[in-house]
Enzyme design. Sequence first.
Site, PDB file in Angstrom:
ATOM      1  N   GLU A 159       0.809  -1.229   0.000  1.00 26.35           N
ATOM      2  CA  GLU A 159       0.000   0.000   0.000  1.00 26.35           C
ATOM      3  C   GLU A 159       0.848   1.288   0.000  1.00 26.35           C
ATOM      4  O   GLU A 159       0.647   2.174   0.827  1.00 26.35           O
ATOM      5  CB  GLU A 159      -0.988  -0.031   1.178  1.00 26.35           C
ATOM      6  CG  GLU A 159      -1.875  -1.280   1.111  1.00 26.35           C
ATOM      7  CD  GLU A 159      -2.891  -1.377   2.249  1.00 26.35           C
ATOM      8  OE1 GLU A 159      -2.833  -0.571   3.201  1.00 26.35           O
ATOM      9  OE2 GLU A 159      -3.756  -2.270   2.171  1.00 26.35           O
ATOM     10  N   ASN A 200       2.265  -4.650  -3.379  1.00 24.51           N
ATOM     11  CA  ASN A 200       0.890  -5.122  -3.202  1.00 24.51           C
ATOM     12  C   ASN A 200       0.011  -3.940  -2.814  1.00 24.51           C
ATOM     13  O   ASN A 200       0.411  -3.096  -2.008  1.00 24.51           O
ATOM     14  CB  ASN A 200       0.932  -6.165  -2.063  1.00 24.51           C
ATOM     15  CG  ASN A 200      -0.346  -6.940  -1.866  1.00 24.51           C
ATOM     16  OD1 ASN A 200      -0.867  -7.529  -2.803  1.00 24.51           O
ATOM     17  ND2 ASN A 200      -0.855  -6.956  -0.636  1.00 24.51           N
ATOM     18  N   HIS A 236      -9.980  -6.213  -2.840  1.00 22.69           N
ATOM     19  CA  HIS A 236     -11.078  -6.079  -1.863  1.00 22.69           C
ATOM     20  C   HIS A 236     -12.216  -5.305  -2.542  1.00 22.69           C
ATOM     21  O   HIS A 236     -12.196  -4.080  -2.587  1.00 22.69           O
ATOM     22  CB  HIS A 236     -10.592  -5.332  -0.615  1.00 22.69           C
ATOM     23  CG  HIS A 236      -9.580  -6.103   0.184  1.00 22.69           C
ATOM     24  ND1 HIS A 236      -9.892  -7.268   0.858  1.00 22.69           N
ATOM     25  CD2 HIS A 236      -8.258  -5.885   0.404  1.00 22.69           C
ATOM     26  CE1 HIS A 236      -8.811  -7.724   1.464  1.00 22.69           C
ATOM     27  NE2 HIS A 236      -7.804  -6.911   1.207  1.00 22.69           N
ATOM     28  N   GLU A 265      -5.734 -10.845  -2.057  1.00 28.22           N
ATOM     29  CA  GLU A 265      -6.606 -10.721  -0.878  1.00 28.22           C
ATOM     30  C   GLU A 265      -8.071 -10.594  -1.289  1.00 28.22           C
ATOM     31  O   GLU A 265      -8.816  -9.771  -0.742  1.00 28.22           O
ATOM     32  CB  GLU A 265      -6.206  -9.478  -0.052  1.00 28.22           C
ATOM     33  CG  GLU A 265      -4.732  -9.422   0.301  1.00 28.22           C
ATOM     34  CD  GLU A 265      -4.361  -8.240   1.189  1.00 28.22           C
ATOM     35  OE1 GLU A 265      -5.247  -7.555   1.746  1.00 28.22           O
ATOM     36  OE2 GLU A 265      -3.144  -7.985   1.332  1.00 28.22           O
ATOM     37  N   ASP A 267     -11.812 -10.470  -1.679  1.00 27.96           N
ATOM     38  CA  ASP A 267     -13.114 -10.668  -1.027  1.00 27.96           C
ATOM     39  C   ASP A 267     -14.092  -9.673  -1.644  1.00 27.96           C
ATOM     40  O   ASP A 267     -13.683  -8.683  -2.238  1.00 27.96           O
ATOM     41  CB  ASP A 267     -13.065 -10.608   0.517  1.00 27.96           C
ATOM     42  CG  ASP A 267     -12.452  -9.360   1.107  1.00 27.96           C
ATOM     43  OD1 ASP A 267     -12.294  -8.352   0.389  1.00 27.96           O
ATOM     44  OD2 ASP A 267     -12.135  -9.380   2.321  1.00 27.96           O
TER      45      ASP A 267
HETATM   46  C1  XIL Z   1      -6.305  -7.126   7.809  1.00 30.44           C
HETATM   47  C2  XIL Z   1      -6.524  -8.362   8.665  1.00 30.44           C
HETATM   48  O1  XIL Z   1      -7.285  -9.300   7.956  1.00 30.44           O
HETATM   49  C3  XIL Z   1      -7.219  -7.982   9.957  1.00 30.44           C
HETATM   50  O2  XIL Z   1      -7.324  -9.095  10.819  1.00 30.44           O
HETATM   51  C4  XIL Z   1      -6.447  -6.867  10.645  1.00 30.44           C
HETATM   52  O3  XIL Z   1      -7.141  -6.452  11.800  1.00 30.44           O
HETATM   53  C5  XIL Z   1      -6.251  -5.692   9.712  1.00 30.44           C
HETATM   54  O4  XIL Z   1      -5.615  -6.143   8.531  1.00 30.44           O
HETATM   55  N1  XIL Z   1      -5.015  -5.100   3.303  1.00 30.44           N
HETATM   56  C6  XIL Z   1      -3.966  -5.859   3.757  1.00 30.44           C
HETATM   57  C7  XIL Z   1      -4.160  -6.803   4.862  1.00 30.44           C
HETATM   58  O5  XIL Z   1      -2.890  -5.829   3.134  1.00 30.44           O
HETATM   59  O6  XIL Z   1      -3.011  -6.958   5.632  1.00 30.44           O
HETATM   60  C8  XIL Z   1      -5.317  -6.417   5.740  1.00 30.44           C
HETATM   61  O7  XIL Z   1      -5.538  -7.460   6.680  1.00 30.44           O
HETATM   62  C9  XIL Z   1      -6.543  -6.158   4.905  1.00 30.44           C
HETATM   63  C10 XIL Z   1      -6.308  -5.029   3.938  1.00 30.44           C
END
Ligand code: XIL
Length: 346
Positions: A159, A200, A236, A265, A267
């Site tokens: 990020e 990422n 996401h 990641e 979802d």
């Molecule tokens: C999230 C985790 O899933 C949570 O349990 C934690 O509280 C916060 O982080 N982007 C990312 C991940 O790169 O590391 C994050 O994970 C979600 C967003």
Amino acid sequence: MSLSRHLIALSAAVCLAAGLAAAPATAEPRPRTLGELARKHHKYFGSATDNPEFTDAAYLKLLGSEFGQTTPGNAMKWYATEPERGVFDFTAGDEVVAFAKAHHQKVRGHTLVWHSQLPAWLTERDWTAEELRAVLKNHIQTVVRHYKGQVIHWDVVNEAFNEDGTYRESLFYKTLGPGYIAEALRWAHEADRHAKLYLNDYNVDGIGPKSDAYYTLIKQLKADGVPVEGFGIQGHLALQYGFPADVRQNMQRFADLGVEVAVTELDIRMNLPATPSMLATQATWYADYVKACLAVRKCVGVTIWDYTDKYSWIPSVFPGEGAALPYDENLRPKPAYHAIREVLGG
Ligand code: XIL
């Protein structure tokens, strides 16, 4: 032969014939899991996980059987791995790696340099550039060395950009300038020459100012001989914001730069309560996202950010939203699960 013996013999013959037709002796057994199905495409299909979930036997059974890859959701973050300056703790990360090993899963290392989930000792004081460089180098190299040979990828920097494509004003950027990214990649590479090194981020699914910033940066890093080898697209998504445009084209332009791409990641959240029609749309989106990865040779795999709504991070961070994953809170597959299977050829 009595009638009943005749029937038994006949049904045995029918079963044998049916069995032979369905599975000739030379064919491999039918793939049963998302992980196996993805492997037929030379990709992985994985799920993130987190240590508190390791007491849930039903959860672990599916995690270990359905997926070919895992990512620790929190265990390898800075607050977990170096809770005090120079004091490293790999307990949580090792637990995930041991589980993965026992279930023949690949592991993605997540993450070395990020503005979030940092320990207080790091954020609660001012550092000179020289001090912070030493701290950062030691952190990266100690963690990467510990997991050497055990992770296929590292999300080295997570990020790094704002939505408009400018650099995020993180502790590292503010103290070290944009060069911290190249340095982080070089330090990680020194510590493990085989792990593929990734940048990422989220909201980089399609072509836009943020993904453009990565495109420009990665092109420059490659030109400078910096060991960047992958672009991680978090993915996401949220139903209320629409499906991103040009996902496949975006992946392909990074592939054409000479890096691999991973969906790291995934979802797809929605405003609760979820309706059958929202879950159907979600299923289509999962399928379309996986399809995009299948269409790009250098897209190496897809990781969902845990697999069940029981352990999704969404409700705690986006109040009123959820139902983001392919299994429901009772570990039952949702329409999204079946849609992913179908796209993978199951
Ligand atoms: C999230 C985790 O899933 C949570 O349990 C934690 O509280 C916060 O982080 N982007 C990312 C991940 O790169 O590391 C994050 O994970 C979600 C967003």
